[in-house]
Design an enzyme around this catalytic site. Structure first.
Site, short mmCIF file in Angstrom:
data_model
loop_
_atom_site.label_atom_id
_atom_site.label_comp_id
_atom_site.label_asym_id
_atom_site.label_seq_id
_atom_site.Cartn_x
_atom_site.Cartn_y
_atom_site.Cartn_z
N GLY A 13 0.91 -0.76 -0.57
CA GLY A 13 0.10 -0.12 -0.10
C GLY A 13 0.34 1.10 -0.23
O GLY A 13 2.07 2.11 0.03
N PHE A 14 0.13 2.45 0.20
CA PHE A 14 1.20 3.55 0.41
C PHE A 14 2.19 3.59 1.44
O PHE A 14 3.13 3.78 0.74
CB PHE A 14 0.03 4.46 0.19
CG PHE A 14 0.38 5.62 0.78
CD1 PHE A 14 1.37 7.00 0.10
CD2 PHE A 14 -0.05 6.77 1.48
CE1 PHE A 14 2.39 7.96 1.10
CE2 PHE A 14 -0.15 8.37 2.21
CZ PHE A 14 1.05 8.64 1.14
N ILE A 15 1.58 4.06 2.17
CA ILE A 15 2.38 4.13 3.52
C ILE A 15 3.11 2.62 3.29
O ILE A 15 4.29 2.70 3.79
CB ILE A 15 1.48 3.87 4.63
CG1 ILE A 15 0.81 5.48 4.40
CG2 ILE A 15 3.41 4.10 6.15
CD1 ILE A 15 -0.09 5.40 6.01
N TYR A 174 -15.05 3.41 10.01
CA TYR A 174 -13.70 3.60 10.14
C TYR A 174 -13.20 3.87 11.81
O TYR A 174 -11.78 3.09 12.15
CB TYR A 174 -13.14 4.19 9.06
CG TYR A 174 -11.43 3.87 8.85
CD1 TYR A 174 -10.75 3.44 8.76
CD2 TYR A 174 -11.33 5.22 9.56
CE1 TYR A 174 -9.25 3.25 8.86
CE2 TYR A 174 -9.13 5.79 9.67
CZ TYR A 174 -8.46 4.55 9.51
OH TYR A 174 -7.10 4.51 9.38
N LYS A 178 -10.59 1.03 14.25
CA LYS A 178 -9.35 1.26 14.91
C LYS A 178 -8.96 1.23 16.13
O LYS A 178 -7.64 0.94 16.75
CB LYS A 178 -8.90 2.76 13.80
CG LYS A 178 -8.16 2.64 12.46
CD LYS A 178 -7.01 1.97 12.06
CE LYS A 178 -6.57 1.49 10.86
NZ LYS A 178 -5.38 0.40 11.05
N1 LIG Z 1 -2.89 7.30 4.58
C1 LIG Z 1 -2.62 7.79 5.67
O1 LIG Z 1 -3.14 8.95 6.05
C2 LIG Z 1 -3.61 7.26 7.32
C3 LIG Z 1 -3.35 7.85 8.10
C4 LIG Z 1 -4.12 7.04 9.95
C5 LIG Z 1 -4.25 5.96 9.79
N2 LIG Z 1 -3.66 5.17 8.32
C6 LIG Z 1 -3.56 3.43 8.82
O2 LIG Z 1 -2.14 3.77 7.96
C7 LIG Z 1 -2.36 2.50 7.33
C8 LIG Z 1 -2.25 2.35 5.55
O3 LIG Z 1 -2.52 3.44 4.61
P1 LIG Z 1 -2.46 3.59 3.40
O4 LIG Z 1 -3.05 4.89 3.14
O5 LIG Z 1 -0.98 3.48 3.39
O6 LIG Z 1 -3.35 2.63 2.81
P2 LIG Z 1 -3.02 1.85 1.98
O7 LIG Z 1 -4.81 1.02 0.63
O8 LIG Z 1 -2.00 1.55 0.55
O9 LIG Z 1 -2.31 0.14 2.86
C9 LIG Z 1 -2.92 -0.69 2.92
C10 LIG Z 1 -2.84 -1.73 2.00
O10 LIG Z 1 -3.14 -3.21 3.34
C11 LIG Z 1 -3.90 -4.18 1.86
N3 LIG Z 1 -4.67 -5.34 3.10
C12 LIG Z 1 -6.24 -4.89 2.88
N4 LIG Z 1 -6.40 -6.06 3.84
C13 LIG Z 1 -5.81 -6.53 3.63
C14 LIG Z 1 -6.21 -8.07 4.70
N5 LIG Z 1 -7.03 -8.44 4.77
N6 LIG Z 1 -4.88 -8.98 3.77
C15 LIG Z 1 -3.49 -8.27 3.45
N7 LIG Z 1 -3.10 -7.18 3.43
C16 LIG Z 1 -4.36 -6.79 3.02
C17 LIG Z 1 -4.19 -3.61 0.88
O11 LIG Z 1 -4.49 -4.24 -0.02
C18 LIG Z 1 -3.05 -2.47 1.20
O12 LIG Z 1 -1.95 -2.71 -0.10
C19 LIG Z 1 -3.82 1.82 7.68
O13 LIG Z 1 -3.43 0.82 8.15
C20 LIG Z 1 -4.21 3.40 7.65
O14 LIG Z 1 -6.06 2.44 8.50
C21 LIG Z 1 -3.22 5.36 7.37
#
Ligand SMILES: NC(=O)c1ccc[n+]([C@@H]2O[C@H](COP(=O)([O-])OP(=O)(O)OC[C@H]3O[C@@H](n4cnc5c(N)ncnc54)[C@H](O)[C@@H]3O)[C@@H](O)[C@H]2O)c1
Length: 342
Positions: A13-15, A174, A178
């Site tokens: 994913g992104f992060i 959501y 969390k």
């Molecule tokens: N981007 C933000 O600003 C932000 C802010 C607060 C919290 N977060 C948290 O950071 C984390 C990453 O966020 P992101 O923005 O990179 O999101 P993202 O959707 O790009 O990354 C999440 C990844 O998890 C994978 N995934 C989802 N369900 C799955 C499963 N059942 N089994 C295996 N893999 C699975 C997805 O394919 C994806 O690649 C998340 O937990 C999100 O809640 C992100």
């Protein structure tokens, strides 16, 4: 001594993809577990990690955190790695492949989408986290880092938001999921003494950002000459974190395992929505069209991180201003999508 192996869930994913890079740079072995779901285009996730696929310290497992057998196989070193160009003899011995630390990012991550399918958020964000905590206790994991969210603060009257604040009302499925996952982390630490660090992330942005998120979505609409949706009066304020600062937070947390602690990862600065739009107009060099809409359920008027504990305890020191971050992001977007300033 061999390299330490870290399991990164959601690593495509992104992060997660940025974290994978940071860990490989710091000489860790990384197992990336991701199910490439279609919450947004799986092709974008493939692109996020394409440049690390050949790294011998990187192992990709296309799988689900809801698959408890797979999780046991990963922690016991019994999973079958995907074939790739690398020869079998180059692979580390089974023992070395066992993760000693977990960074858990896999989640359903969209606030808006959680109103449409709240049940999936319970499955993935709550049950998935519980699965990982279960294996973590069974295999004596040395450190568990959980990516939580500023959303757990909900409509918090007191600003900036501090990890010590009582969390009274989460305003989206959501956020509730969390918060629930955070509570399981706390309980599992208490019961089984797993060292756990919770990082509450405040809107992270930068290259590879999810397409559904503000800033990325705005930039793409602006370049498509389409109006950007502005919910409410444009006065809502956010604490945005540039992705490299977010990485600094994760790496600092990795290097300093805690018994149980919660940290905010933000910039500690605020920007109003209208100011952000003005900034995007300047950096893209395009006229921004706006579509004014009512506030939506789940929207909060402000997110604002008190990062004093993160600074003091982890030495976290965010460096990228919103002006610098937006500039870099727009440059990346133009390069990636081959756009030029008119
Ligand atoms: N981007 C933000 O600003 C932000 C802010 C607060 C919290 N977060 C948290 O950071 C984390 C990453 O966020 P992101 O923005 O990179 O999101 P993202 O959707 O790009 O990354 C999440 C990844 O998890 C994978 N995934 C989802 N369900 C799955 C499963 N059942 N089994 C295996 N893999 C699975 C997805 O394919 C994806 O690649 C998340 O937990 C999100 O809640 C992100």
């Amino acid at each position: 001594m061999g390299k330490e192996t870290i399991l990164v869930t959601g690593g495509a994913g992104f992060i997660g993809s940025h974290l994978v890079e940071s860990l490989l740079q710091e000489d860790y072995r990384v197992i990336c577990l991701d199910n490439f779901n279609d919450s947004y285009s799986p092709l974008l996730k493939e692109q996020n990690i394409r440049h690390v696929l050949e790294n011998p310290d990187f192992e990709l497992i296309r799988g689900d955190i809801l698959d408890i057998k797979l999780l046991h196989d990963i922690f016991s070193g019994n999973y079958l790695p995907e074939p790739r160009t690398q020869t079998q003899t180059q692979r580390p011995k089974t023992d070395d492949r066992r993760p000693t630390k977990v960074v858990h990012l896999a989640a359903m991550a969209g606030v808006r989408a959680s109103f449409i399918s709240p049940d999936i958020y319970i499955d993935v964000d709550v049950k998935g986290t519980l699965n990982l905590l279960e294996v973590a206790r069974n295999y004596d994991v040395k450190q568990f880092i959980f990516a939580s969210s500023s959303s757990v603060y909900g409509i918090n009257k007191k600003v900036p938001f501090s990890p010590d604040d009582p969390l009274l009302l989460q305003v989206s499925p959501y956020a509730a999921a969390k918060r629930c996952a955070e509570l399981y982390c706390r309980t599992y630490h208490h019961l089984y003494n797993i060292p756990i660090t919770i990082l509450r992330l405040f809107t992270v942005y930068g290259p590879r950002q999810r397409p559904d998120m503000a800033i990325r979505k705005f930039i793409s609409l602006i370049f498509d000459d389409k109006p950007i949706p502005v919910f409410g009066d444009g006065k809502s304020r956010r604490d945005y974190t540039y992705v490299s600062d977010c990485m600094e937070g994760f790496m600092k947390a990795m290097n300093k395992p805690m018994d149980f602690e919660i940290f905010n990862i933000g910039s500690g600065k605020l920007i109003e929505l209208q100011e952000l739009i003005n900034l995007l107009e300047r950096e893209t060099g395009r006229e921004v069209k706006m579509e004014h809409l009512d506030n939506q359920a789940g929207d909060v008027p402000i997110t604002y991180a008190d990062i004093s504990k993160t600074r003091r305890t982890l030495g976290y020191n965010p460096k990228i201003s919103i002006e610098g971050g937006v500039k870099r992001f727009v440059e990346w977007y133009k390069r990636e999508y081959k756009l030029r300033k008119e």
